[in-house]
Design a protein around this motif. Sequence first.
Motif, short mmCIF file in Angstrom:
data_model
loop_
_atom_site.label_atom_id
_atom_site.label_comp_id
_atom_site.label_asym_id
_atom_site.label_seq_id
_atom_site.Cartn_x
_atom_site.Cartn_y
_atom_site.Cartn_z
N GLN A 32 0.84 -1.39 -0.13
CA GLN A 32 -0.01 -0.09 0.08
C GLN A 32 0.83 1.32 0.11
OE1 GLN A 32 -0.64 2.50 2.95
NE2 GLN A 32 -2.14 3.51 1.43
N ILE A 33 1.91 1.35 0.90
CA ILE A 33 2.98 2.30 0.85
C ILE A 33 3.59 2.63 -0.45
CG2 ILE A 33 5.15 3.26 1.69
CD1 ILE A 33 4.26 1.76 4.28
N GLY A 42 3.10 9.28 7.64
CA GLY A 42 1.81 8.78 7.16
C GLY A 42 1.07 8.31 8.29
N LYS A 43 0.06 7.56 7.78
CA LYS A 43 -0.57 7.01 8.78
C LYS A 43 -0.06 5.86 9.66
CE LYS A 43 -2.66 3.26 5.76
NZ LYS A 43 -4.05 2.79 5.14
N PHE A 48 1.88 3.84 15.01
CA PHE A 48 2.81 3.36 15.80
C PHE A 48 2.89 4.26 17.08
CE2 PHE A 48 7.37 2.05 15.90
CZ PHE A 48 7.36 0.99 16.98
N GLU A 49 2.95 5.38 16.91
CA GLU A 49 3.14 6.21 18.02
C GLU A 49 1.91 6.21 18.98
OE1 GLU A 49 5.72 10.13 15.90
OE2 GLU A 49 3.35 10.10 15.74
N LYS A 50 0.64 6.08 18.42
CA LYS A 50 -0.40 5.95 19.43
C LYS A 50 -0.16 4.78 20.08
CE LYS A 50 -5.50 5.56 19.03
NZ LYS A 50 -5.62 4.34 19.41
N PRO A 248 10.78 6.42 8.81
CA PRO A 248 10.04 5.97 7.36
C PRO A 248 8.78 5.06 7.80
CG PRO A 248 12.19 5.28 7.39
CD PRO A 248 12.02 5.78 8.61
N GLU A 249 7.63 5.14 6.82
CA GLU A 249 6.48 4.42 7.00
C GLU A 249 6.67 3.09 6.90
OE1 GLU A 249 2.49 5.70 6.56
OE2 GLU A 249 3.82 6.42 8.33
N MET A 250 7.57 2.58 6.25
CA MET A 250 7.76 1.04 6.16
C MET A 250 8.49 0.56 7.34
SD MET A 250 8.94 0.63 2.02
CE MET A 250 8.45 -0.91 1.78
N ALA A 251 9.27 1.41 8.01
CA ALA A 251 9.80 0.86 9.37
C ALA A 251 8.66 0.88 10.60
CB ALA A 251 10.63 1.87 9.87
N ALA A 252 7.70 1.87 10.34
CA ALA A 252 6.67 1.78 11.31
C ALA A 252 5.74 0.59 11.07
CB ALA A 252 5.91 3.45 11.20
N VAL A 253 5.42 0.27 9.99
CA VAL A 253 4.74 -0.96 9.61
C VAL A 253 5.15 -2.26 10.57
CG1 VAL A 253 3.99 -2.62 8.04
CG2 VAL A 253 3.87 -0.33 7.47
#
Length: 388
Positions: A32-33, A42-43, A48-50, A248-253
């Motif tokens: 999706q990214i 991004g989302k 992840f932060e939440k 980066p978003e991919m790391a957050a996933v």
Amino acid sequence: MQKINTDMNNLYRAKPFFPEQDHGYIMDAWKQILESGMFIQGKYVSEFEKLFAEYCGTEFAIATNSGATALEVALRATGIEGKKFLVPTQTFVASVSAIVRSNNIPIITDINPDTQCLDLDIIKANVDKDTAGIMWVHMAGTIAPDYHEIKEYCDQNNLILLEDASHAVGASIDGIKAGNLGLAGCFSLFATKIITSGEGGMITTNDVEFAERCRILRNHGSVRNDSPVVGLDYGVTCSVASSNYRMPEMAAVVGITQIKRVDEFVIKRNEIAQRYAEKLDSTKVNIFKVPLNQIMTWWQYIVVLKAGTALLDRTEVCTRLLQEYNVPTANAYWPACHEQPAFKEYVEGYSYPVADDLLHRHIALPMYYEMSLEQVDYVANAVNSIIK
């Protein structure tokens, strides 16, 4: 879900774990990214932060691209420069470097012989009128048992208590999670830590203004300007010189899947630690006992050879474990920070009798989620056999 490994020829010092049931989520999110082109802030970073803040019991969490940058951003967000911050010599060099890079002065101290952390006596002996705060390292995921006294002392003396919780996601004392013990907690999400995002870091805090300063600092010290026209770019305003510390978003996933499994990972690590304690010969090595009011994360399983053991003896033990039993070891952290050339100017006039002795005798044995109890028995028996 637990994957069991009984291969005695396939041991690791540390190893991240991603259960197969998480692979699908990771790959779908990465797809999706790639399709959206939304790689940054991004989302997934927001989610992840939440989740991280909820886990630690804090109001806010701010993702960064490493544990080191989390420390640096947090220090800079205090707005303090030119002051002293205490930091134990038994930590990775990033803890000290962050103080230097924030234009402050590291006071590198000796350590408690039992916890390898700072204690209240060490803090009191090194605080002076120019001290602004404490870089409080939870070594190997243990929280100093005199936390409440340390916190009270810091509050009474207007000292910032900043947790270097790189080893400690999932650790707690009296039910309070690491990351929620001072002004802020800083976590590393490197591949050897309790959970990982590959590379990454996280700052936790309950201070709304501090959190916003961290967000600004991680993004070049800049804030995007409001636009009177929807969709029209009005640029940014840079309020402070900084750099790019974004995750980066991919790391957050990856991090999202891991934060959901912290307790599961910590339970297994404590099972491994308990088995080591049962199987290792306590007449040959000193074994750390976790206080009853704590949960320790066991970033590494550190044992200490008996008093009088020389560095060459430690090296021989580690060499034999590797060559004769295929058991890898680590020596986190030796050489210690006070022995590093980069910090020479900060340690003149200080002495480190505990660290100089202890860190020549300590050995970190394998510790990771997929390690089986049979493998623990094998490692413990190897240690018992080698040490006379």
